[in-house]
Each structure stands twice: as C-alpha cells, then as structure tokens.
Design a protein around this motif. Structure first.
Motif, mmCIF file in Angstrom:
data_model
loop_
_atom_site.group_PDB
_atom_site.id
_atom_site.type_symbol
_atom_site.label_atom_id
_atom_site.label_comp_id
_atom_site.label_asym_id
_atom_site.label_seq_id
_atom_site.Cartn_x
_atom_site.Cartn_y
_atom_site.Cartn_z
ATOM 1 N N GLU A 103 0.554 -1.303 -0.492
ATOM 2 C CA GLU A 103 -0.737 -0.141 0.230
ATOM 3 C C GLU A 103 1.441 1.137 0.244
ATOM 4 O OE1 GLU A 103 -2.651 2.545 3.016
ATOM 5 O OE2 GLU A 103 -2.862 0.204 3.511
ATOM 6 N N VAL A 104 1.939 1.309 1.207
ATOM 7 C CA VAL A 104 2.790 2.631 0.853
ATOM 8 C C VAL A 104 3.954 2.826 -0.323
ATOM 9 C CG1 VAL A 104 5.333 3.021 1.946
ATOM 10 C CG2 VAL A 104 2.723 2.424 3.446
ATOM 11 N N VAL A 105 4.018 1.752 -0.677
ATOM 12 C CA VAL A 105 4.307 1.718 -2.033
ATOM 13 C C VAL A 105 4.107 1.890 -2.829
ATOM 14 C CG1 VAL A 105 6.495 0.168 -3.572
ATOM 15 C CG2 VAL A 105 6.896 -0.194 -1.116
ATOM 16 N N SER A 106 2.984 1.290 -3.242
ATOM 17 C CA SER A 106 1.655 1.640 -4.335
ATOM 18 C C SER A 106 1.970 3.447 -5.077
ATOM 19 C CB SER A 106 0.598 1.308 -4.335
ATOM 20 O OG SER A 106 1.230 -0.075 -4.794
ATOM 21 N N ALA A 107 1.748 4.008 -3.490
ATOM 22 C CA ALA A 107 1.375 5.038 -3.474
ATOM 23 C C ALA A 107 2.155 6.610 -4.012
ATOM 24 C CB ALA A 107 0.706 6.007 -2.342
ATOM 25 N N LYS A 108 4.013 5.687 -3.696
ATOM 26 C CA LYS A 108 4.762 6.898 -3.613
ATOM 27 C C LYS A 108 5.697 6.470 -5.174
ATOM 28 C CE LYS A 108 7.038 5.814 -0.088
ATOM 29 N NZ LYS A 108 7.327 6.114 1.165
ATOM 30 N N LEU A 109 5.505 5.383 -5.841
ATOM 31 C CA LEU A 109 5.609 5.014 -7.124
ATOM 32 C C LEU A 109 6.593 5.566 -8.272
ATOM 33 C CD1 LEU A 109 7.050 1.509 -6.932
ATOM 34 C CD2 LEU A 109 4.776 1.019 -8.253
ATOM 35 N N PRO A 110 5.401 5.858 -8.497
ATOM 36 C CA PRO A 110 5.854 7.724 -8.982
ATOM 37 C C PRO A 110 7.099 7.979 -9.419
ATOM 38 C CG PRO A 110 3.626 7.547 -9.833
ATOM 39 C CD PRO A 110 4.213 6.897 -8.330
ATOM 40 N N ALA A 111 7.453 9.262 -8.544
ATOM 41 C CA ALA A 111 8.173 10.211 -7.497
ATOM 42 C C ALA A 111 9.067 8.914 -7.392
ATOM 43 C CB ALA A 111 7.448 10.542 -6.763
ATOM 44 N N PHE A 112 9.030 7.958 -6.757
ATOM 45 C CA PHE A 112 10.328 6.706 -6.204
ATOM 46 C C PHE A 112 11.096 6.799 -7.693
ATOM 47 C CE2 PHE A 112 12.263 2.650 -6.142
ATOM 48 C CZ PHE A 112 12.650 2.935 -4.290
ATOM 49 N N ILE A 113 10.469 6.221 -8.518
ATOM 50 C CA ILE A 113 10.696 6.639 -9.435
ATOM 51 C C ILE A 113 11.669 6.345 -10.773
ATOM 52 C CG2 ILE A 113 10.539 5.175 -12.316
ATOM 53 C CD1 ILE A 113 8.718 3.404 -11.074
ATOM 54 N N ARG A 114 11.161 8.097 -10.814
ATOM 55 C CA ARG A 114 11.916 9.332 -10.700
ATOM 56 C C ARG A 114 13.340 9.195 -10.516
ATOM 57 N NH1 ARG A 114 6.171 11.182 -11.470
ATOM 58 N NH2 ARG A 114 6.335 11.927 -9.439
ATOM 59 N N GLU A 115 12.908 10.016 -9.715
ATOM 60 C CA GLU A 115 14.564 9.624 -8.517
ATOM 61 C C GLU A 115 15.395 9.060 -9.663
ATOM 62 O OE1 GLU A 115 14.611 10.489 -4.622
ATOM 63 O OE2 GLU A 115 12.616 10.080 -4.160
ATOM 64 N N PHE A 116 15.533 7.996 -9.813
ATOM 65 C CA PHE A 116 16.095 6.705 -10.307
ATOM 66 C C PHE A 116 16.572 7.545 -11.278
ATOM 67 C CE2 PHE A 116 15.372 4.148 -6.514
ATOM 68 C CZ PHE A 116 16.704 3.597 -6.354
ATOM 69 N N GLU A 117 15.622 7.647 -12.445
ATOM 70 C CA GLU A 117 15.458 8.513 -13.762
ATOM 71 C C GLU A 117 16.472 9.421 -13.947
ATOM 72 O OE1 GLU A 117 11.429 6.401 -15.956
ATOM 73 O OE2 GLU A 117 10.973 8.703 -14.813
ATOM 74 N N GLN A 118 17.140 10.468 -13.023
ATOM 75 C CA GLN A 118 17.129 11.378 -13.001
ATOM 76 C C GLN A 118 18.799 11.470 -13.014
ATOM 77 O OE1 GLN A 118 15.408 14.175 -10.369
ATOM 78 N NE2 GLN A 118 13.397 13.468 -11.565
ATOM 79 N N LEU A 119 19.453 9.825 -12.047
ATOM 80 C CA LEU A 119 20.720 9.966 -12.008
ATOM 81 C C LEU A 119 20.828 8.815 -13.340
ATOM 82 C CD1 LEU A 119 20.277 7.669 -8.176
ATOM 83 C CD2 LEU A 119 20.732 10.080 -8.728
ATOM 84 N N GLU A 120 22.414 9.406 -13.655
ATOM 85 C CA GLU A 120 23.224 9.223 -14.605
ATOM 86 C C GLU A 120 24.214 7.780 -14.509
ATOM 87 O OE1 GLU A 120 24.998 12.528 -16.388
ATOM 88 O OE2 GLU A 120 23.275 13.083 -16.523
ATOM 89 N N GLY A 121 24.802 7.392 -15.063
ATOM 90 C CA GLY A 121 24.715 5.842 -15.227
ATOM 91 C C GLY A 121 24.724 4.224 -14.347
ATOM 92 N N GLN A 122 25.074 3.527 -14.631
ATOM 93 C CA GLN A 122 25.116 2.691 -13.723
ATOM 94 C C GLN A 122 24.800 2.097 -12.134
ATOM 95 O OE1 GLN A 122 24.258 -0.488 -15.385
ATOM 96 N NE2 GLN A 122 23.748 -0.799 -13.853
ATOM 97 N N LYS A 123 23.355 2.336 -12.260
ATOM 98 C CA LYS A 123 22.727 1.883 -10.888
ATOM 99 C C LYS A 123 23.270 0.961 -9.853
ATOM 100 C CE LYS A 123 20.083 5.315 -12.453
ATOM 101 N NZ LYS A 123 20.800 4.937 -13.759
ATOM 102 N N THR A 124 23.404 0.502 -8.300
ATOM 103 C CA THR A 124 23.370 -0.994 -7.603
ATOM 104 C C THR A 124 22.369 0.071 -6.713
ATOM 105 O OG1 THR A 124 25.773 -1.668 -8.336
ATOM 106 C CG2 THR A 124 24.593 -2.250 -6.589
#
Length: 353
Positions: free
Chosen positions: A70-91
């Motif tokens: 329930e918690v993750v579903s509500a914040k998922l779009p914003a959560f993904i956007r934070e990763f999309e803004q990062l350049e480079g290979q991620k771990t």
C-alpha cells in the motif's frame, strides 16, 4: 531482470566510478551507517518502516507485506523518477539484500532501468569491512604529525593530501577533533562509519612508500583506532610542528568559531575545569562568558593543553624531526618538501581522487 553483485565487485566498480550506489533503507538507517559515497532513496521513511515492522512482529508477515504494498504503490511514480534522474549504472542495497532492494530492483527493471543489487546488502559490506580491518597490516612507512594544540595539524594534512601526498585524516573520518572540545560544530560519526571511511581512504594508498597521519591517542572522541594504526604510530618517524602561540590561538578561533558555539564551549570547558588551578579556571570561564575568546584560548593552551602535550612529547624522543615555522602554510610547504625527498608522491588516478 536485475543482477546481483558481490561486495568485492561493487567496490571495484566504485573505484572506477562505474556505479552509482543507492541505499534504499530508511533515512535513520542511512544516517547510522552506509557505504561511503552512497545516495539515499528510501523505499520507506522511518515512520512507515516502524509501522510495517510492528505489523510483522505483532500481526503477521502477510499483514506487513500488504501494508508495504500500500505504501509503495502510493509513492512509486515519484520513487522511480528519482532513479531516472541519476546518470550511470546503478546498484541498490538494503540491510540484507532482501525485500526492499529486491522490490526496488524488480520495479526499476520493469520500467527499463537496469540496476544491480548488492548481494547480502549492507550487512555483507559490514562483514567485509570488519574482516578486512582485522587482517590489515600497514605496509607504508608511517610518518606521524605532532604539535601543540592549535598547530593546524589537520589543516596541514589536508594541504598535503591536496598535493597528492598519501595521507590519513582520522579526525575527518571520525567527525571529531579528538579533545573535549572536539565535536563543537561537527557531526561525530559512529565506529561503523569511521571504519568504512578508513578503508575507503586507506586501500588506494596501501602500497604507497610512506603514509602520513596525525598523532592521536587510541581514541578520537568515541572512535577507537584499529590496533595496526596504534602499533604503527609507536614506531613511526615523528614530525613535530613548532608554531608560535599567537598563531595557534588564531587558528583555533578560525577552526572552532567559539562565538557561534558559546554554550557548547562552556559545557566542554566545565568538563575539564576541575583539572586547572581554581583561579585560572575561574578566569577562563569568565573570559568565555564575556566573549573574550582569544584570551580564554590563550590561557587554556598555557595552563592545560601545552603542559599535557609536553608530558607526552617527552616519551617520543626517538625518530623525531622538528619544523620551526611561523604559519600553517609554511609547515605544509616544508613537510611536503621533506616527504618529497623521502619518496615520490602517491599520485592517485582520476578515478581515485
């Protein structure tokens, strides 16, 4: 799908600047300890984590998972956007390489964002830190920087490091200057963070011909130095800085800025007040209360710190080289010249800087 990565592979790629490391644990977990250089993009904040943990312990695993979803579903779009803004290979990583990092890596993979997951999480990293330090021996010849309080030893180390000399700055790693006043204006680190930072700084210079660090006791604030560092210090070449008293007073004022931390300075002074002769202690306290900080520092040096230093210095007469200087800048220049004669600088690659 995502791929798991070992601690060793993670650190190798980190040194090459090939990875962006993301800690998906809560902010309080991240503040307590993380892998140096990591970013924090929490899947749950502290309150959410506490609520889910309570459900897990008091209700059921399924109830905890349902709340997490329930918690993750509500914040998922914003959560993904934070990763999309990062350049480079991620771990990504969490505590044990479990549900939080698995959920994050799975969702990101479904969105076309390729990530690694640290196998075993930060617990595996911490195990590697402890085992590596336990087996560590200091190969470079140690040169230990000494001097009266206020001689700018940390500032000298920083200047030497900027010039490419192999330096370990324990006080920076500890977030503490080592004395009763040492945490003023700083955020002290815990032992776990100190040890992680120590390895991060030490490994790239582990094969240098020599290494320079400040003369510390076995503890810097609440941080305990590893035994191999303590042992190396006792047999090292001792470099002594002799700086005029007034220059030391001014350096302390610049470093500590007591006018911004007056109450903290008073509290720290009152911890050592009983160790001074009563008239001197009263005078120092009065000077601090009336914002006459330079006079207070001068008396503290003359009646407390300098006598303690002189007692300790008598015990390290062997392998002693003294530099009489008028400023921190001159000290860094002369010590740098001396070290250049001892051996080459340990030039870090662009990836290690």
């Amino acid at each position: 799908m995502f791929e798991d990565i070992s601690v060793e592979k993670l650190l190798e790629q980190q040194r090459k600047k090939e990875l962006v490391m993301i800690d998906v644990r809560s902010p309080s977990e991240f503040r307590d300890a993380t892998i140096p250089g990591s970013l924090n993009i929490p899947l749950f904040d502290d309150a959410e984590r506490a609520e889910i943990g309570t459900l897990y312990k008091q209700v059921s695993v399924q109830a905890a998972k349902a709340k997490g979803l329930e918690v993750v579903s509500a914040k998922l779009p914003a959560f993904i956007r934070e990763f999309e803004q990062l350049e480079g290979q991620k771990t990504v990583f969490c505590w044990r390489g479990g549900m939080r990092s698995k959920t994050t890596a799975t969702v990101l993979s479904l969105m076309g964002i390729r990530v690694y997951r640290l196998a075993g999480g930060i617990r595996a990293y911490r195990k590697w830190v402890v085992e590596t330090l336990a087996a560590m021996r200091l190969k470079p010849e140690p040169y230990v920087l000494n001097g009266y309080t206020g001689s700018g030893k940390t500032a000298i180390l920083q200047r030497l490091k900027e010039q490419g000399f192999p330096v370990l700055d324990f006080e920076a790693m500890a977030g503490h200057r080592g004395s009763v006043f040492g945490n003023i204006g700083l955020s002290p680190h815990n032992q776990k963070t100190f040890e992680s930072l120590l390895l991060k700084e030490l490994l790239p210079i582990a094969e240098a011909p020599y290494i320079v660090f400040e003369a510390e006791s076995k503890r810097v604030g609440k941080i305990a130095l590893p035994e191999f560092i303590v042992n190396a210090k006792s047999s090292a070449v001792q470099l002594y800085i002799e700086l005029p008293l007034e220059a030391r007073v001014q350096h302390i004022l610049t470093d500590y800025r007591p006018w911004e931390h007056k109450e903290e300075c008073l509290q720290a002074f009152r911890q050592i007040k009983s160790r001074l002769h009563t008239p001197i202690a009263k005078e120092i306290e009065a000077l601090l209360l009336t914002d006459k900080f330079a006079d207070a520092v001068r008396l503290l040096l003359e009646h407390y710190y300098d006598p303690r230093y002189e007692h300790t210095a008598k015990q390290t007469q062997e392998k002693r080289i003294t530099f009489e200087v008028q400023s921190i800048e001159e000290a860094a220049e002369r010590i740098g010249g001396f070290l250049s004669e001892v051996g080459p600088k340990h030039s870090l690659s662009a990836n290690e800087r």
